[in-house]
Scaffold this motif. Sequence first.
Motif, PDB file in Angstrom:
ATOM      1  N   ALA A 108      54.800  49.360  71.243  1.00  0.00           N
ATOM      2  CA  ALA A 108      53.688  50.162  71.756  1.00  0.00           C
ATOM      3  C   ALA A 108      53.210  49.731  73.133  1.00  0.00           C
ATOM      4  O   ALA A 108      52.039  49.824  73.456  1.00  0.00           O
ATOM      5  CB  ALA A 108      52.527  50.114  70.778  1.00  0.00           C
ATOM      6  N   THR A 235      54.236  61.339  77.473  1.00  0.00           N
ATOM      7  CA  THR A 235      55.203  60.341  76.994  1.00  0.00           C
ATOM      8  C   THR A 235      54.732  58.907  77.141  1.00  0.00           C
ATOM      9  O   THR A 235      54.646  58.168  76.158  1.00  0.00           O
ATOM     10  CB  THR A 235      56.544  60.505  77.733  1.00  0.00           C
ATOM     11  OG1 THR A 235      56.336  60.344  79.142  1.00  0.00           O
ATOM     12  CG2 THR A 235      57.143  61.873  77.462  1.00  0.00           C
ATOM     13  N   SER A 236      54.391  58.462  78.353  1.00  0.00           N
ATOM     14  CA  SER A 236      54.208  57.034  78.584  1.00  0.00           C
ATOM     15  C   SER A 236      52.786  56.547  78.437  1.00  0.00           C
ATOM     16  O   SER A 236      52.551  55.334  78.366  1.00  0.00           O
ATOM     17  CB  SER A 236      54.706  56.659  79.987  1.00  0.00           C
ATOM     18  OG  SER A 236      53.863  57.197  80.987  1.00  0.00           O
ATOM     19  N   LEU A 237      51.804  57.437  78.391  1.00  0.00           N
ATOM     20  CA  LEU A 237      50.413  56.996  78.330  1.00  0.00           C
ATOM     21  C   LEU A 237      50.151  56.192  77.059  1.00  0.00           C
ATOM     22  O   LEU A 237      49.341  55.262  77.059  1.00  0.00           O
ATOM     23  CB  LEU A 237      49.476  58.197  78.404  1.00  0.00           C
ATOM     24  CG  LEU A 237      48.015  57.890  78.752  1.00  0.00           C
ATOM     25  CD1 LEU A 237      47.933  57.235  80.125  1.00  0.00           C
ATOM     26  CD2 LEU A 237      47.160  59.149  78.702  1.00  0.00           C
ATOM     27  N   GLY A 238      50.837  56.527  75.991  1.00  0.00           N
ATOM     28  CA  GLY A 238      50.691  55.777  74.748  1.00  0.00           C
ATOM     29  C   GLY A 238      51.211  54.361  74.845  1.00  0.00           C
ATOM     30  O   GLY A 238      50.879  53.509  74.010  1.00  0.00           O
ATOM     31  N   TRP A 239      52.035  54.080  75.839  1.00  0.00           N
ATOM     32  CA  TRP A 239      52.512  52.722  76.097  1.00  0.00           C
ATOM     33  C   TRP A 239      51.659  52.032  77.160  1.00  0.00           C
ATOM     34  O   TRP A 239      51.397  50.827  77.079  1.00  0.00           O
ATOM     35  CB  TRP A 239      53.966  52.762  76.559  1.00  0.00           C
ATOM     36  CG  TRP A 239      54.903  53.191  75.490  1.00  0.00           C
ATOM     37  CD1 TRP A 239      55.112  54.458  75.041  1.00  0.00           C
ATOM     38  CD2 TRP A 239      55.758  52.352  74.706  1.00  0.00           C
ATOM     39  NE1 TRP A 239      56.035  54.469  74.032  1.00  0.00           N
ATOM     40  CE2 TRP A 239      56.455  53.186  73.807  1.00  0.00           C
ATOM     41  CE3 TRP A 239      56.002  50.982  74.684  1.00  0.00           C
ATOM     42  CZ2 TRP A 239      57.368  52.695  72.892  1.00  0.00           C
ATOM     43  CZ3 TRP A 239      56.924  50.484  73.779  1.00  0.00           C
ATOM     44  CH2 TRP A 239      57.591  51.335  72.886  1.00  0.00           C
ATOM     45  N   PRO A 242      47.916  50.747  75.785  1.00  0.00           N
ATOM     46  CA  PRO A 242      47.928  49.468  75.054  1.00  0.00           C
ATOM     47  C   PRO A 242      48.257  48.283  75.946  1.00  0.00           C
ATOM     48  O   PRO A 242      47.689  47.198  75.774  1.00  0.00           O
ATOM     49  CB  PRO A 242      49.015  49.680  73.991  1.00  0.00           C
ATOM     50  CG  PRO A 242      49.046  51.149  73.776  1.00  0.00           C
ATOM     51  CD  PRO A 242      48.786  51.750  75.123  1.00  0.00           C
TER      52      PRO A 242
END
Length: 282
Positions: A108, A235-239, A242
């Motif tokens: 994550a 796509t990448s905001l969830g990475w 965190p």
Amino acid sequence: MSRAPAARRAGSRQVRPVRLGPRSIGALALVSAVGVVAFGWPLIADGDSGLSAHAQDAPWLFAALLPLLLAVVVATIADVGLDAKAIAMLGVLAAAGAALRPLGAGTAGIEPMFFLMVLSGRVLGPGFGFVLGAVSMFASALLTGGVGPWMPFQMLSMGWVCMGAGLLPGADTFRGRRELWLLAAYGAISSVLYGTVMNLQGWPYLGGLATGVSFVPGDPVGDNLGRFLAYCLATSLGWDLPRAVVTVLLSLALGPAVLKALRRATRRAAFEAQVTFEDPKA
């Protein structure tokens, strides 16, 4: 041989093993310019040119990046000198960053190495920070088997993160909570920007997939940037978020101890001490 006067002078301000001079600033500007072109050229490439992705440019970027990083070191030596102690500190911190990265890789976006890179860049300066960030990503790629066309882009991006930390204001005056919150805020912003910039490396591969967030070679820059923003949000905001949260928490929790240790190490190493030789008979 006397070092005391220089050591006393260094105690009143931020001691940095690598200070930027005209040559090293020029070398860093050149490396950064190469990086901007490498990341951004697909946006302005002609749709008929066949240059629709980064599939072919990574080896060339890597081949250009290594001598340019060497040029930064050589320019620094020419400007202010670079001794064995600075190189040893670079090796230790790069190894620590490389060891931290696998702890959260693939989970994550949790990457604990970011807080160490930000704090190191803050204490050790933008020149040292840029080289440290690039070398740490190179070492971590070798350690984790993450060698691929994305590696030179990661080296550049992390170099920029560390260099930016070294350019933050108040290096000689900010201490305590003010500095911690400054570094935590910078760590959060740079964590998100790192992911956003790295998306430019992989996003052009989506060209031709006929989705609403795909890269379209030859389209106006504004249209492609709109799709790129949608791609990042989807796509990448969830990475990235965190990663930012972990960087903030580690900076606030471990920042005082790490900053103190780094500053103590630089003082004891006496990087800026001027060594003078005295006649023993005098």
